[in-house]
Design an enzyme around this catalytic site. Structure first.
Site, mmCIF file in Angstrom:
data_model
loop_
_atom_site.group_PDB
_atom_site.id
_atom_site.type_symbol
_atom_site.label_atom_id
_atom_site.label_comp_id
_atom_site.label_asym_id
_atom_site.label_seq_id
_atom_site.Cartn_x
_atom_site.Cartn_y
_atom_site.Cartn_z
ATOM 1 N N SER A 185 -4.456 -3.432 -19.661
ATOM 2 C CA SER A 185 -5.587 -4.308 -19.948
ATOM 3 C C SER A 185 -6.592 -3.716 -20.914
ATOM 4 O O SER A 185 -7.295 -4.459 -21.612
ATOM 5 C CB SER A 185 -6.295 -4.690 -18.640
ATOM 6 O OG SER A 185 -6.785 -3.530 -17.981
ATOM 7 N N HIS A 213 -1.428 -9.603 -17.814
ATOM 8 C CA HIS A 213 -1.787 -9.862 -19.208
ATOM 9 C C HIS A 213 -0.581 -10.199 -20.084
ATOM 10 O O HIS A 213 -0.740 -10.391 -21.295
ATOM 11 C CB HIS A 213 -2.540 -8.662 -19.783
ATOM 12 C CG HIS A 213 -3.840 -8.390 -19.108
ATOM 13 N ND1 HIS A 213 -5.034 -8.958 -19.496
ATOM 14 C CD2 HIS A 213 -4.136 -7.617 -18.024
ATOM 15 C CE1 HIS A 213 -6.009 -8.534 -18.705
ATOM 16 N NE2 HIS A 213 -5.495 -7.725 -17.802
ATOM 17 N N LYS A 245 -5.816 -15.905 -16.434
ATOM 18 C CA LYS A 245 -5.847 -15.391 -17.808
ATOM 19 C C LYS A 245 -5.191 -16.421 -18.719
ATOM 20 O O LYS A 245 -5.810 -17.415 -19.074
ATOM 21 C CB LYS A 245 -5.205 -14.010 -17.838
ATOM 22 C CG LYS A 245 -6.029 -13.008 -17.002
ATOM 23 C CD LYS A 245 -5.455 -11.634 -16.988
ATOM 24 C CE LYS A 245 -6.391 -10.656 -16.284
ATOM 25 N NZ LYS A 245 -6.620 -10.971 -14.855
#
Length: 402
Positions: A185, A213, A245
């Protein structure tokens, strides 16, 4: 008048806060009017380059409509934990869809990625077992190991061979779990999942990948790091993903075998003792998954922006672009000093570009950075605005340091 207990508590906390201020590491929130690439903060319109909304779905009207429709049909809250009466039709549908998307037998919803990570590790591992971490793993993965009472070991960042050596030194009679982010990240680089799987296969360890992610962004179908690297589900028995996300909603899930999910239902305390995710959000996430599948051009546009940014940023003096092919594009400023990166963040903000300075303890000392994140909702004009602001800072810095 406050009670003395509160006064004593405040007195105990105040020196810690003062120390954080003195270190120039005091964290402060800023209130935006919405999520997305273009927001209003402190009365100013800015371009947001610090969000994890990689596909630009957090403010997509189709998700808003799906959220409202599912709220009308199923309610805004689950009303109870999944094991009492809070497992509703949208939850079941979403779990089935996530399992299919990731190529797993089953998936299990959690209310946050943090809960998914600490709950999974603590459910699988116990006192005396061993968990082997990439040195730059997310805090929730480390906290899950501590909660389990297992022994925590680290291998050098993105070094599967070192992970194998660490595994080889551990007692084979105890459970051994290797854990890594799929996309890191704060660095933006990807784990070599195939190599990690090979080490686990050779040494007898289990592999867990947190692909928070990567899901939605990487791979031909947006199914994440494993799809992008051609790694089969059998090689990674535990896969964690988040919904907040690239998918633009909220929550998380763990995907794996039927046996794994049943074990988590029985033993993962953050799952057992937490009210279920909002069914309206679960329904909206189903719509997000439709968009991920139906609109690959979002990922294509995002990759175009990433390539354009890297080509331009590599030419900026006094700034080092870290290696990353993902929407996370960290910039090391000067020697990685905290004052320098804070100054750059403030100057960008003056130009209407919002990008948060990342400092220790989130990243190692001497590696403070600007963590730029790109989104499919950004335009090429947005990118030009960012690059122009960075170039202006670099020219000013060169004149100052002569």
């Amino acid at each position: 008048m406050r009670e003395s207990g509160n006064t004593d508590l405040d007195a105990a906390l105040a020196p810690r806060l003062a120390e954080r201020h003195a270190q120039a590491r005091y964290r402060q929130r800023r209130t935006a009017d919405r999520a997305g690439a273009h927001v209003r903060v402190d009365g100013r319109d800015v371009v947001n380059f610090c969000s994890n909304d990689y596909l630009g779905l957090a403010h997509d009207p189709r998700l808003g409509e799906a959220l409202a429709e599912n709220a009308r049909r199923f309610g805004t809250g689950g009303g109870a934990s999944h094991l009492v009466s809070g497992h509703l039709t949208p939850h079941e549908m979403l779990e089935q869809r996530l399992a299919w998307w990731t190529g797993r037998e089953r998936a299990l919803l959690f209310s946050s990625g943090y809960q998914a990570n600490i709950g999974t590790i603590a459910a699988l591992m116990g006192r005396g077992d061993h968990v082997v971490h990439d040195r730059l793993n997310h805090a929730s993965l480390l906290d899950g190991t501590r909660l389990a009472g297992a022994r925590l070991h680290r291998f050098d960042h993105n070094d599967p061979a070192h992970a194998g050596r660490v595994l080889a030194e551990l007692d084979p009679s105890r459970a051994r779990l290797v854990v890594s982010d799929g996309v890191f990240s704060m660095e933006g680089d990807c784990a070599d999942v195939m190599a990690l799987a090979g080490q686990c296969r050779a040494r007898g360890g289990w592999l867990m990948i947190d692909d928070a992610h990567g899901l939605g962004v990487l791979g031909a179908r947006g199914a994440g790091t494993l799809e992008a690297q051609g790694v089969s589900a059998d090689e990674v028995p535990v896969l964690v993903g988040t919904l907040g996300k690239a998918l633009g909603t909220q929550g998380a899930f763990v995907a794996g075998s039927q046996t794994l999910v049943e074990a988590l239902i029985q033993f993962a305390r953050p799952y057992v003792y937490t009210t279920s995710l909002s069914p309206a959000l679960a329904g909206a996430t189903l719509t997000a998954l439709d968009i991920v599948g139906d609109e690959p051009e979002r990922r294509a546009h995002l990759q175009t922006l990433i390539g354009a940014f890297r080509r331009a940023a590599e030419c900026l003096p006094g700034i080092r672009l870290m290696p990353s092919d993902t929407p996370i594009q960290p910039l090391l400023v000067g020697r990685g000093g905290e004052a320098e990166v804070l100054t750059l963040a403030r100057r960008l903000a003056d130009e209407g570009v919002w990008c948060t300075a990342i400092r220790p303890p989130t990243v190692p000392r001497g590696s403070a950075r600007l963590r730029i994140t790109l989104s499919a909702a950004h335009t090429h004009a947005d990118l030009d605005r960012l690059l122009s602001a960075l170039e202006c800072h670099c020219r000013t810095r060169e004149l100052t340091h002569g």
